[in-house]
Design a protein around this motif. Sequence first.
Motif, PDB file in Angstrom:
ATOM      1  N   ILE A  29     -55.137  84.838  94.404  1.00 21.78           N
ATOM      2  CA  ILE A  29     -56.578  84.954  95.224  1.00 21.78           C
ATOM      3  C   ILE A  29     -56.220  86.581  93.665  1.00 21.78           C
ATOM      4  O   ILE A  29     -56.610  85.780  92.895  1.00 21.78           O
ATOM      5  CB  ILE A  29     -56.872  85.971  95.952  1.00 21.78           C
ATOM      6  N   PHE A  33     -57.808  85.045  89.855  1.00 21.02           N
ATOM      7  CA  PHE A  33     -58.994  86.621  89.098  1.00 21.02           C
ATOM      8  C   PHE A  33     -58.563  86.416  88.179  1.00 21.02           C
ATOM      9  O   PHE A  33     -59.462  86.688  87.424  1.00 21.02           O
ATOM     10  CB  PHE A  33     -59.592  87.400  90.376  1.00 21.02           C
ATOM     11  N   LEU A  37     -61.162  85.886  84.498  1.00 20.77           N
ATOM     12  CA  LEU A  37     -61.178  86.694  83.739  1.00 20.77           C
ATOM     13  C   LEU A  37     -60.342  86.601  82.557  1.00 20.77           C
ATOM     14  O   LEU A  37     -61.680  86.813  82.032  1.00 20.77           O
ATOM     15  CB  LEU A  37     -60.536  88.040  84.376  1.00 20.77           C
TER      16      LEU A  37
END
Length: 145
Positions: A29, A33, A37
């Motif tokens: 995860i 992320f 980003l």
Amino acid sequence: MTGPARRPQPRRGEEGETLIEALVAVALIGIAFVAVLAGIGTAIISSARQQQVTGADSVVRSAAEKVIGDPYAPCAGSYRTPTPPAGFTVTVEVEYWDGTGAFARRCPAADTGVQKVTLTVHPTGPHPVRDTTLEVIKRESVLPS
């Protein structure tokens, strides 16, 4: 006589997750992320650069319209341009036709009536992009007598 204590067998569907499985899930995860980003950051920087390119194009066209609209100035040192918006600078360079097919920065003894005005817009924002240049040929208008 009682035997050793027996562990109760977990019922079907009640097995728990191990610590390793939980750590792997959290790591995956986290990687996802960071990737999302980074993509958003790249898109923001690209958008800012594209806005600067579009803004520079608009500024150079506005300056060219001003130069075209002004009357011909023999041996002009420079032509005035509108004040550019914040984040842009405009430079103007005038070259003179020598009558033989070449342009020179020095005005000939007798102005031939043709000038090449080079307008350059330099974006000065946080993510600088290339300069935008536009050349305008100005010709002295001679009315027939």
